[in-house]
Design a protein around this motif. Structure first.
Motif, PDB file in Angstrom:
ATOM      1  N   GLY A  32       0.814  -1.206   0.000  1.00  0.00           N
ATOM      2  CA  GLY A  32       0.000   0.000   0.000  1.00  0.00           C
ATOM      3  C   GLY A  32       0.848   1.256   0.000  1.00  0.00           C
ATOM      4  O   GLY A  32       2.025   1.249   0.400  1.00  0.00           O
ATOM      5  N   LEU A  33       0.267   2.349  -0.460  1.00  0.00           N
ATOM      6  CA  LEU A  33       0.952   3.634  -0.428  1.00  0.00           C
ATOM      7  C   LEU A  33       1.348   3.972   1.013  1.00  0.00           C
ATOM      8  O   LEU A  33       0.568   3.772   1.948  1.00  0.00           O
ATOM      9  CB  LEU A  33       0.037   4.741  -0.950  1.00  0.00           C
ATOM     10  CG  LEU A  33      -0.321   4.722  -2.443  1.00  0.00           C
ATOM     11  CD1 LEU A  33      -1.458   5.701  -2.712  1.00  0.00           C
ATOM     12  CD2 LEU A  33       0.907   5.074  -3.281  1.00  0.00           C
ATOM     13  N   LEU A  34       2.545   4.518   1.170  1.00  0.00           N
ATOM     14  CA  LEU A  34       2.976   4.918   2.504  1.00  0.00           C
ATOM     15  C   LEU A  34       1.982   5.914   3.107  1.00  0.00           C
ATOM     16  O   LEU A  34       1.654   5.830   4.299  1.00  0.00           O
ATOM     17  CB  LEU A  34       4.379   5.530   2.455  1.00  0.00           C
ATOM     18  CG  LEU A  34       4.914   6.066   3.785  1.00  0.00           C
ATOM     19  CD1 LEU A  34       4.979   4.967   4.838  1.00  0.00           C
ATOM     20  CD2 LEU A  34       6.295   6.713   3.580  1.00  0.00           C
ATOM     21  N   ALA A  35       1.484   6.835   2.297  1.00  0.00           N
ATOM     22  CA  ALA A  35       0.535   7.828   2.814  1.00  0.00           C
ATOM     23  C   ALA A  35      -0.746   7.167   3.321  1.00  0.00           C
ATOM     24  O   ALA A  35      -1.330   7.612   4.316  1.00  0.00           O
ATOM     25  CB  ALA A  35       0.200   8.845   1.723  1.00  0.00           C
ATOM     26  N   ALA A  36      -1.184   6.102   2.665  1.00  0.00           N
ATOM     27  CA  ALA A  36      -2.381   5.389   3.108  1.00  0.00           C
ATOM     28  C   ALA A  36      -2.109   4.638   4.400  1.00  0.00           C
ATOM     29  O   ALA A  36      -2.934   4.621   5.328  1.00  0.00           O
ATOM     30  CB  ALA A  36      -2.865   4.435   2.028  1.00  0.00           C
ATOM     31  N   ARG A  37      -0.933   4.028   4.492  1.00  0.00           N
ATOM     32  CA  ARG A  37      -0.580   3.306   5.718  1.00  0.00           C
ATOM     33  C   ARG A  37      -0.406   4.273   6.883  1.00  0.00           C
ATOM     34  O   ARG A  37      -0.794   3.975   8.018  1.00  0.00           O
ATOM     35  CB  ARG A  37       0.673   2.472   5.485  1.00  0.00           C
ATOM     36  CG  ARG A  37       0.413   1.278   4.561  1.00  0.00           C
ATOM     37  CD  ARG A  37       1.637   0.401   4.377  1.00  0.00           C
ATOM     38  NE  ARG A  37       2.560   0.969   3.412  1.00  0.00           N
ATOM     39  CZ  ARG A  37       3.848   1.171   3.632  1.00  0.00           C
ATOM     40  NH1 ARG A  37       4.384   0.892   4.817  1.00  0.00           N
ATOM     41  NH2 ARG A  37       4.629   1.664   2.691  1.00  0.00           N
ATOM     42  N   GLU A  38       0.140   5.434   6.608  1.00  0.00           N
ATOM     43  CA  GLU A  38       0.281   6.438   7.660  1.00  0.00           C
ATOM     44  C   GLU A  38      -1.081   6.958   8.114  1.00  0.00           C
ATOM     45  O   GLU A  38      -1.269   7.266   9.303  1.00  0.00           O
ATOM     46  CB  GLU A  38       1.163   7.586   7.163  1.00  0.00           C
ATOM     47  CG  GLU A  38       2.631   7.204   7.039  1.00  0.00           C
ATOM     48  CD  GLU A  38       3.490   8.308   6.437  1.00  0.00           C
ATOM     49  OE1 GLU A  38       4.722   8.296   6.672  1.00  0.00           O
ATOM     50  OE2 GLU A  38       2.931   9.175   5.722  1.00  0.00           O
TER      51      GLU A  38
END
Length: 389
Positions: free
Chosen positions: A69-75
């Motif tokens: 997953g996108l890092l931004a989504a995981r964050e």
């Protein structure tokens, strides 16, 4: 003659989709069908979430994303988890998946094989048992009883653990019963699990925001003693009315994370980019629509319980979470699946028979109140007329 693996002879289904197909076919024939079968919010995805996906497409986010997953989504998931549980997790333990079922599939596939035992709720989401049987592991039902408020019993659960137990699946707030297991019972369970370090736990918390009457969701993440073997399943489908977006997330311990990453690479590659940007907007944007939806479910819940308890032969415990009622229909004299089928064909009300959720589901039907108050009242009137025949 083609020869497939024996696992496909054991795999089951989620009958809610079969009922949906039957209801759709009847509606296409001109019949008026009220669908209280499918577990899908009847609200639209909030507009700001839709706009975020459109913007992502216009901005050119059309390619592959990381398998996890996108890092931004995981964050974003990290922020949401901290807000809802008070627990700080690392984005390196979060994976974005195409829907909640994928986490079940991965967890059961990692632990299930012949000779292994996997414990799961009964009545419970049917895919738990289906996937356990597919892997060849032995499914061990954890009873979820009406007399216990449809909460699981720590004592009863712990008594089922053996040296062969690999995985314990928990679900609260629960599908199909609407039960919420209190924190005191979860604390007893966790204390007992400390004596069984060989058992992994998958906590299905997809309905975490949907609790009523002062009940509070207790996340398994809040117990440090099991964090090194805990998988938490969650997602966007129910909370933000995003079932068709196929957006889920899960939190994995360090020892399992690379295993599920490899499954992603081998199976679904990644989740599509615009849906992930929509997911970020859902978590970080205004929550007014979520609160409005939960208030509506609470109001409908009261109508459902009052209406069902007024019907002959039916009694309905008040659900404390999710958007399901699980009324007891034993006094009607009908087998549950036969009653559900007759109500669809003759009364135009789509419901799910309790046995589709497990051995202990006989004598019950599941009703989803993710539908309008008007339709719920019409459905109860139709059920009443049917039972009066």
């Amino acid at each position: 003659m083609l020869r497939t693996i024996s696992g496909f002879d054991r795999i089951g289904e989620e009958n809610a989709f079969a009922v949906l197909a039957r209801a759709t076919a009847l509606a296409a024939q001109g019949k008026d069908i009220i669908n209280l079968g499918i577990g899908q919010p009847d609200f639209k995805t909030p507009a700001h979430i839709v706009e975020a996906a459109i913007k992502a497409l216009r901005d050119g986010h059309h390619g592959y994303t990381p398998a996890t997953g996108l890092l931004a989504a995981r964050e974003a998931v990290v922020r949401r988890t901290l807000t809802t549980t008070g627990v700080e997790v690392s984005p390196e333990n979060v994976i974005i998946v195409p829907g909640g079922k994928v986490t079940m599939f991965a967890a059961i596939l990692i632990f299930g094989e012949p000779g292994a035992e996997i414990l799961y709720p009964d009545p419970g989401f049917p895919i738990y048992r289906s996937m356990i049987e597919f892997t060849g592991a032995t499914p061990v039902p954890v009873p979820v009883r009406e007399e216990n408020g449809f909460a699981f019993s720590a004592e009863e659960t712990l008594a089922l653990i053996t040296p062969r137990t690999r995985l314990l699946i928990l679900n609260s707030p629960a599908n199909p019963t609407g039960g919420v297991t209190p924190k005191t019972e979860i604390e007893k369970l966790v204390k007992g699990l400390e004596a069984h370090p060989h058992v992994a736990i998958m906590s299905d918390e997809i309905y975490d925001v949907m609790t009523y009457d002062g009940e509070e969701h207790c996340s398994l993440l809040t117990f440090p003693s099991i964090r090194d073997r805990l998988i938490v399943l969650n997602g966007w489908s129910k909370t933000w009315a995003m079932t068709g977006w196929r957006m889920g997330w899960s939190i994995w311990p360090d020892s399992l994370y690379d295993k599920v990453r490899k499954l992603a690479v081998n199976c679904w590659s990644c989740v599509n980019a615009p849906s992930q940007y929509a997911g970020i907007a859902a978590i970080d944007g205004p929550q007014d629509d979520v609160e409005k939806m939960c208030r509506a479910f609470d109001s409908r819940r009261r109508i459902v319980v009052d209406g069902l308890n007024s019907l002959p032969g039916i009694s309905c415990a008040t659900p404390k979470g999710a958007f399901y009622a699980f009324p007891n229909i034993k006094q009607t004299g009908w087998p549950a699946k036969q009653l559900a089928a007759a109500l669809l064909d003759e009364a135009g009300v789509a419901l799910i028979g309790g046995p589709d959720f497990g051995i202990l589901g006989e004598g019950y039907i599941r009703l989803s109140y993710a539908n309008s108050e008007e339709n719920i009242l019409r459905a109860i009137e139709r059920i009443e007329r049917f039972l009066a025949k």
